[in-house]
Design a protein around this motif. Structure first.
Motif, PDB file in Angstrom:
ATOM      1  N   VAL A 227      -8.547 -24.474  12.042  1.00 31.98           N
ATOM      2  CA  VAL A 227      -7.963 -25.919  12.756  1.00 31.98           C
ATOM      3  C   VAL A 227      -9.185 -26.854  12.912  1.00 31.98           C
ATOM      4  CG1 VAL A 227      -8.801 -24.754  14.978  1.00 31.98           C
ATOM      5  CG2 VAL A 227      -7.085 -26.686  14.852  1.00 31.98           C
ATOM      6  N   LEU A 228      -8.759 -28.094  12.142  1.00 35.11           N
ATOM      7  CA  LEU A 228      -9.614 -29.162  12.297  1.00 35.11           C
ATOM      8  C   LEU A 228      -8.996 -30.454  12.887  1.00 35.11           C
ATOM      9  CD1 LEU A 228     -10.466 -28.594   8.336  1.00 35.11           C
ATOM     10  CD2 LEU A 228     -11.701 -27.717  10.255  1.00 35.11           C
ATOM     11  N   ARG A 229      -9.928 -31.338  12.942  1.00 30.91           N
ATOM     12  CA  ARG A 229      -9.580 -32.475  13.576  1.00 30.91           C
ATOM     13  C   ARG A 229      -9.429 -33.531  12.442  1.00 30.91           C
ATOM     14  NH1 ARG A 229      -8.788 -35.218  18.414  1.00 30.91           N
ATOM     15  NH2 ARG A 229     -10.175 -33.873  19.547  1.00 30.91           N
ATOM     16  N   LYS A 230      -8.221 -34.452  12.651  1.00 29.86           N
ATOM     17  CA  LYS A 230      -7.852 -35.287  11.471  1.00 29.86           C
ATOM     18  C   LYS A 230      -7.164 -36.440  12.219  1.00 29.86           C
ATOM     19  CE  LYS A 230      -5.905 -36.109   7.133  1.00 29.86           C
ATOM     20  NZ  LYS A 230      -5.134 -35.417   5.821  1.00 29.86           N
ATOM     21  N   GLY A 231      -7.888 -37.692  12.373  1.00 27.57           N
ATOM     22  CA  GLY A 231      -7.435 -38.875  13.171  1.00 27.57           C
ATOM     23  C   GLY A 231      -7.418 -38.444  14.585  1.00 27.57           C
ATOM     24  N   GLN A 232      -6.359 -38.584  15.174  1.00 24.73           N
ATOM     25  CA  GLN A 232      -6.063 -38.509  16.559  1.00 24.73           C
ATOM     26  C   GLN A 232      -5.261 -37.112  16.687  1.00 24.73           C
ATOM     27  OE1 GLN A 232      -3.594 -41.566  18.355  1.00 24.73           O
ATOM     28  NE2 GLN A 232      -5.396 -43.063  17.860  1.00 24.73           N
ATOM     29  N   GLY A 233      -4.956 -36.127  15.949  1.00 26.36           N
ATOM     30  CA  GLY A 233      -4.533 -34.970  16.281  1.00 26.36           C
ATOM     31  C   GLY A 233      -5.293 -33.843  15.263  1.00 26.36           C
ATOM     32  N   LEU A 234      -4.511 -32.692  15.238  1.00 20.31           N
ATOM     33  CA  LEU A 234      -5.223 -31.561  14.456  1.00 20.31           C
ATOM     34  C   LEU A 234      -4.560 -31.173  13.417  1.00 20.31           C
ATOM     35  CD1 LEU A 234      -5.983 -29.260  17.762  1.00 20.31           C
ATOM     36  CD2 LEU A 234      -7.452 -31.019  16.438  1.00 20.31           C
ATOM     37  N   VAL A 235      -4.984 -30.495  12.411  1.00 21.49           N
ATOM     38  CA  VAL A 235      -4.458 -29.941  11.124  1.00 21.49           C
ATOM     39  C   VAL A 235      -4.872 -28.481  10.984  1.00 21.49           C
ATOM     40  CG1 VAL A 235      -3.875 -31.968  10.078  1.00 21.49           C
ATOM     41  CG2 VAL A 235      -6.254 -30.750   9.771  1.00 21.49           C
ATOM     42  N   LEU A 236      -4.043 -27.665  10.212  1.00 21.33           N
ATOM     43  CA  LEU A 236      -4.453 -26.330  10.012  1.00 21.33           C
ATOM     44  C   LEU A 236      -4.532 -26.363   8.347  1.00 21.33           C
ATOM     45  CD1 LEU A 236      -1.735 -24.504  11.976  1.00 21.33           C
ATOM     46  CD2 LEU A 236      -3.738 -24.910  12.714  1.00 21.33           C
ATOM     47  N   ALA A 237      -5.533 -26.230   7.909  1.00 24.05           N
ATOM     48  CA  ALA A 237      -6.339 -26.056   6.777  1.00 24.05           C
ATOM     49  C   ALA A 237      -6.567 -24.667   5.955  1.00 24.05           C
ATOM     50  CB  ALA A 237      -7.179 -27.145   6.460  1.00 24.05           C
ATOM     51  N   ASP A 238      -6.279 -24.581   4.518  1.00 20.11           N
ATOM     52  CA  ASP A 238      -6.945 -23.681   3.845  1.00 20.11           C
ATOM     53  C   ASP A 238      -7.424 -24.244   2.516  1.00 20.11           C
ATOM     54  OD1 ASP A 238      -4.605 -24.395   2.331  1.00 20.11           O
ATOM     55  OD2 ASP A 238      -3.858 -22.336   2.040  1.00 20.11           O
ATOM     56  N   ALA A 239      -7.692 -23.434   1.705  1.00 23.05           N
ATOM     57  CA  ALA A 239      -8.343 -23.790   0.538  1.00 23.05           C
ATOM     58  C   ALA A 239      -7.643 -24.886  -0.318  1.00 23.05           C
ATOM     59  CB  ALA A 239      -9.006 -22.824  -0.382  1.00 23.05           C
ATOM     60  N   SER A 240      -6.290 -24.813  -0.116  1.00 25.85           N
ATOM     61  CA  SER A 240      -5.424 -25.586  -1.156  1.00 25.85           C
ATOM     62  C   SER A 240      -4.856 -26.845  -0.496  1.00 25.85           C
ATOM     63  CB  SER A 240      -4.571 -24.768  -1.342  1.00 25.85           C
ATOM     64  OG  SER A 240      -3.462 -24.170  -0.508  1.00 25.85           O
ATOM     65  N   GLY A 241      -4.653 -26.860   0.973  1.00 25.99           N
ATOM     66  CA  GLY A 241      -4.056 -27.979   1.403  1.00 25.99           C
ATOM     67  C   GLY A 241      -4.152 -27.813   2.910  1.00 25.99           C
ATOM     68  N   THR A 242      -3.512 -28.857   3.487  1.00 24.00           N
ATOM     69  CA  THR A 242      -3.370 -29.063   5.201  1.00 24.00           C
ATOM     70  C   THR A 242      -1.996 -29.250   5.434  1.00 24.00           C
ATOM     71  OG1 THR A 242      -3.492 -31.304   4.804  1.00 24.00           O
ATOM     72  CG2 THR A 242      -5.721 -30.008   5.252  1.00 24.00           C
ATOM     73  N   MET A 243      -1.815 -28.895   6.850  1.00 23.03           N
ATOM     74  CA  MET A 243      -0.436 -29.083   7.446  1.00 23.03           C
ATOM     75  C   MET A 243      -0.669 -29.365   9.058  1.00 23.03           C
ATOM     76  SD  MET A 243       1.305 -25.423   8.004  1.00 23.03           S
ATOM     77  CE  MET A 243       2.748 -25.993   8.627  1.00 23.03           C
TER      78      MET A 243
END
Length: 402
Positions: A227-243
């Motif tokens: 789980v990472l910060r992106k902008g004002q929200g959070l994203v779930l990321a792996d080695a191939s992409g994010t959601m």
């Protein structure tokens, strides 16, 4: 309400096609709710893009005539189409674009309603370009004033709510994004709908079953996610992409997780950075060994590295074909305007002349044998001259054997 100014497109056709049909590999024309135009003589969005491009040619100095921004509402707000049009018109008026050519495209493919505004920076009458300096500041202030008048919520910012942000430092820069820019690498792409559907149910269960931020990190790590910060929200990321975190469902939001875990994600992120720094400090660093390169013998000259590849020359044929395509579109649009009584005969002649010049430039780049063959077929075939009928005296002489 909130306004966003994404990366500006290079052409009206490209931006309009993306808003109408989506990405080339993932077309989604059904996401369009409604389309409207302002200060344009046509209602068809494709013709509107062509007309805006022709209007932008009035200014020779403007290299980026496209201006694109978005107005979005909260997911629990449901503004009507008329309110969306009023807000878009008022915002354009506050920006000074009320006399410019504009195209509104409303989408319904997300939980929150939003409308895209594509404006032509070149004025249709004067040919002067609109200045987009401090545009985000003007958008923020305009949307706050309209939201308060309509009884809606607005997203506070440094421009529309300076008292709240007074004395506070700006958000720290994203180190991952800075590293990607330094190494000239692109950010991780967002998953497509099929990939999001594949991971949605499993990740949704993990997030609901987590008892703290640390527990969420460990459970996501077992699935190869973080789980990472992106902008004002959070994203779930792996080695191939994010959601996005909101892609898991409407019941999972950053604010709800912070209340359930009794701690903000910012504090957890700071603790995680400190733990990573401590682990890195405990690992002993290996000394760097410098290998000495052997010197070449004195009697043998040093090898000269081969020359690098020559830089690629620009593809002039592609540029000439694109110029021919633009000239053809301009000629078609000018002829259509002429039939509508909006263009003069002289403008039609000028457009035809430019089309002919573009064809000649394209022909210059063709091989010589192709030009000669094409010119040969272009020439009119010579017809043999009709044979004269012999006179009566000559026929008599032939009959007597003379």
């Amino acid at each position: 309400m909130i306004g966003k100014v994404p990366d500006q497109g290079k052409s009206f056709r490209g931006v309009v096609n993306y808003l109408l049909f989506g990405k080339k590999d993932e077309p989604s024309p059904e996401r369009v709710a409604w389309v409207e135009t302002r200060n344009l003589l046509v209602t068809d969005p494709k013709k509107a893009a062509t007309l805006m491009r022709l209007t932008a040619q009035k200014s020779k100095r403007v290299k980026t005539p496209v201006y694109h921004y978005v107005i979005s509402w909260r997911h629990d707000e449901a503004p009507t189409d008329d309110i969306m049009r009023i807000v878009a018109d008022t915002t354009c008026q506050d920006l000074g674009l009320d006399e410019h050519q504009m195209l509104y495209v409303a989408h319904r493919d997300t939980d929150h309603r939003h409308v895209h505004i594509v404006a032509n920076r070149v004025h249709p009458d004067t040919g002067r370009a609109w200045k987009n300096s401090h545009d985000y500041r003007r958008i923020e202030c305009s949307l706050r004033r309209q939201a308060e008048g309509m009884g809606m919520d607005y997203v506070p910012g440094r421009h529309n709510d300076p008292e709240r942000f007074h004395g506070k430092s700006r958000a720290p820069a994203n180190p991952e994004r800075q590293r990607n820019r330094r190494l000239k690498q692109r950010d991780l792409p967002r998953f497509d709908e099929a990939t999001r559907s594949k991971h949605r149910e499993r990740l949704h269960q993990l997030v609901l079953g987590a008892s703290s931020w640390a527990d969420l990190d460990s459970q996501l790590a077992s699935e190869g996610f973080a789980v990472l910060r992106k902008g004002q929200g959070l994203v779930l990321a792996d080695a191939s992409g994010t959601m996005k975190l909101s892609d898991l469902g409407r019941d999972i939001r950053l604010k709800g997780l912070e209340e359930r875990f009794a701690g903000s994600f910012a504090d957890h992120e700071e603790e995680r950075k400190q733990q990573q720094a401590m682990q890195k400090a405990l690992v002993p660093s290996r000394p760097k060994t410098v290998e000495r390169q052997p010197e070449p013998p004195a009697d043998k000259p040093a090898e000269v590295p081969p020359p690098g590849p020559k830089p690629k020359e620009p593809n002039q044929s592609a540029e000439r074909f694109e110029a021919l395509k633009d000239a053809g579109d301009k000629a078609d649009m000018t002829y259509s305007l002429y039939n509508m009584g909006l263009a003069s005969r002289e403008q039609v002649k000028n457009a035809a002349r430019e089309l002919k010049q573009a064809r000649e430039k394209l022909d210059e780049g063709r091989p010589l044998i192709e030009q000669l063959t094409r010119d040969m077929f272009k020439e009119k075939e010579l017809e043999p001259e009709p044979r004269a009928e012999p006179s009566r005296q000559r026929r008599r002489d032939r009959g007597r054997g003379r």
